[in-house]
Design a protein around this motif. Structure first.
Motif, mmCIF file in Angstrom:
data_model
loop_
_atom_site.group_PDB
_atom_site.id
_atom_site.type_symbol
_atom_site.label_atom_id
_atom_site.label_comp_id
_atom_site.label_asym_id
_atom_site.label_seq_id
_atom_site.Cartn_x
_atom_site.Cartn_y
_atom_site.Cartn_z
ATOM 1 N N GLU A 41 1.709 -9.423 10.839
ATOM 2 C CA GLU A 41 0.620 -10.317 10.422
ATOM 3 C C GLU A 41 -0.645 -10.157 11.261
ATOM 4 N N ARG A 42 -0.578 -9.451 12.395
ATOM 5 C CA ARG A 42 -1.764 -9.198 13.210
ATOM 6 C C ARG A 42 -2.635 -8.093 12.611
ATOM 7 N N TYR A 43 -2.112 -7.390 11.606
ATOM 8 C CA TYR A 43 -2.802 -6.242 11.025
ATOM 9 C C TYR A 43 -3.076 -6.438 9.541
ATOM 10 N N VAL A 44 -4.099 -5.736 9.057
ATOM 11 C CA VAL A 44 -4.378 -5.610 7.630
ATOM 12 C C VAL A 44 -4.006 -4.178 7.268
ATOM 13 N N THR A 45 -3.253 -4.012 6.197
ATOM 14 C CA THR A 45 -2.898 -2.679 5.728
ATOM 15 C C THR A 45 -3.791 -2.339 4.539
ATOM 16 N N LEU A 46 -4.521 -1.233 4.665
ATOM 17 C CA LEU A 46 -5.473 -0.812 3.649
ATOM 18 C C LEU A 46 -4.993 0.482 3.005
ATOM 19 N N TYR A 47 -4.978 0.486 1.679
ATOM 20 C CA TYR A 47 -4.608 1.659 0.901
ATOM 21 C C TYR A 47 -5.881 2.184 0.264
ATOM 22 N N GLN A 48 -6.280 3.409 0.606
ATOM 23 C CA GLN A 48 -7.552 3.928 0.129
ATOM 24 C C GLN A 48 -7.431 4.674 -1.195
ATOM 25 N N ASP A 49 -6.231 4.974 -1.626
ATOM 26 C CA ASP A 49 -6.033 5.697 -2.882
ATOM 27 C C ASP A 49 -4.826 5.095 -3.586
ATOM 28 N N LEU A 50 -5.045 4.502 -4.736
ATOM 29 C CA LEU A 50 -3.947 3.859 -5.462
ATOM 30 C C LEU A 50 -2.912 4.855 -5.960
ATOM 31 N N ARG A 51 -3.258 6.137 -6.000
ATOM 32 C CA ARG A 51 -2.294 7.141 -6.438
ATOM 33 C C ARG A 51 -1.420 7.627 -5.303
ATOM 34 N N ARG A 52 -1.753 7.273 -4.074
ATOM 35 C CA ARG A 52 -0.961 7.714 -2.910
ATOM 36 C C ARG A 52 -0.661 6.499 -2.034
ATOM 37 N N LEU A 53 0.219 5.648 -2.502
ATOM 38 C CA LEU A 53 0.534 4.423 -1.767
ATOM 39 C C LEU A 53 1.379 4.681 -0.525
ATOM 40 N N GLY A 54 1.794 5.908 -0.308
ATOM 41 C CA GLY A 54 2.458 6.262 0.940
ATOM 42 C C GLY A 54 1.463 6.460 2.070
ATOM 43 N N ASP A 55 0.189 6.582 1.724
ATOM 44 C CA ASP A 55 -0.870 6.751 2.719
ATOM 45 C C ASP A 55 -1.560 5.408 2.930
ATOM 46 N N SER A 56 -1.642 4.974 4.172
ATOM 47 C CA SER A 56 -2.278 3.686 4.449
ATOM 48 C C SER A 56 -2.863 3.682 5.852
ATOM 49 N N VAL A 57 -3.676 2.672 6.114
ATOM 50 C CA VAL A 57 -4.301 2.485 7.420
ATOM 51 C C VAL A 57 -4.040 1.053 7.854
ATOM 52 N N ASP A 58 -3.527 0.877 9.064
ATOM 53 C CA ASP A 58 -3.350 -0.458 9.631
ATOM 54 C C ASP A 58 -4.507 -0.747 10.572
ATOM 55 N N ILE A 59 -5.146 -1.900 10.374
ATOM 56 C CA ILE A 59 -6.316 -2.293 11.155
ATOM 57 C C ILE A 59 -6.021 -3.647 11.791
ATOM 58 N N LEU A 60 -6.204 -3.739 13.091
ATOM 59 C CA LEU A 60 -6.015 -5.001 13.793
ATOM 60 C C LEU A 60 -7.009 -6.025 13.253
ATOM 61 N N GLN A 87 -8.852 1.303 17.224
ATOM 62 C CA GLN A 87 -7.752 2.250 17.120
ATOM 63 C C GLN A 87 -7.038 1.992 15.795
ATOM 64 N N LEU A 88 -7.048 2.976 14.909
ATOM 65 C CA LEU A 88 -6.417 2.830 13.600
ATOM 66 C C LEU A 88 -5.049 3.479 13.618
ATOM 67 N N SER A 89 -4.127 2.866 12.908
ATOM 68 C CA SER A 89 -2.812 3.448 12.725
ATOM 69 C C SER A 89 -2.758 3.986 11.296
ATOM 70 N N VAL A 90 -2.750 5.303 11.176
ATOM 71 C CA VAL A 90 -2.810 5.952 9.862
ATOM 72 C C VAL A 90 -1.437 6.511 9.513
ATOM 73 N N ARG A 91 -0.982 6.205 8.302
ATOM 74 C CA ARG A 91 0.279 6.756 7.790
ATOM 75 C C ARG A 91 -0.050 7.656 6.614
ATOM 76 N N ARG A 92 0.446 8.871 6.657
ATOM 77 C CA ARG A 92 0.262 9.817 5.555
ATOM 78 C C ARG A 92 1.618 10.372 5.165
ATOM 79 N N THR A 93 1.859 10.415 3.884
ATOM 80 C CA THR A 93 3.089 11.038 3.411
ATOM 81 C C THR A 93 2.740 12.402 2.869
#
Length: 149
Positions: A41-60, A87-93
């Protein structure tokens, strides 16, 4: 020739720009996308491409200076202004198998002695979420900020 009345036209400041400057976002980074469920809950998870929901960015959340929904976005896109040093936490599949045909497929190309695989270029690779000319692309072929679908 028209006569000058001596009156200057009324020029109004943009309320969004005034709000952003009041929040000190002159050097902020801007991210666009879609807010999804977060694991913390301390982070917002942002998905920049609706076609790749495995890719996201967590922002404090504490690093978000301003957020707003994109006007006329029927899909619920948001714009986030975040601290420049965040500092961003980026997840890419990544998938092992590339598509063999269609958008994003690989084709073998030979240039001189160089033999390589390159992605095909198709306009359909781009997803345009056009509202006041904001678009999100996962490709390198988009040349304008607003491409109607």
């Amino acid at each position: 020739m028209a006569k000058s009345t001596g009156k200057q036209p009324e020029i109004r400041e943009n309320p969004l720009v005034a709000e952003l400057l009041a929040r000190g976002v002159e050097n902020a980074r801007v991210l666009e996308g879609f807010v999804g469920p977060s694991h913390d809950e301390r982070y917002v998870t942002l998905y920049q491409d609706l076609r790749r929901l495995g890719d996201s960015v967590d922002i404090l959340r504490d690093d978000i200076l301003h957020a707003m929904e994109v006007p006329r976005s029927t899909l619920g896109a948001v714009v986030l202004w975040i601290k420049d040093d965040t500092q961003l936490s980026v997840r890419r599949t990544e998938t092992d198998a590339a598509p063999t045909s269609g958008p994003g497929s690989l084709q073998e190309v030979t240039k001189g002695r160089l033999h390589m695989k390159m992605r095909t270029k198709h306009a359909s690779d781009c997803m345009s979420v056009c509202m006041d000319c904001l678009s999100w692309c996962s490709c390198s072929i988009c040349t304008s900020q607003c491409k109607p679908q």
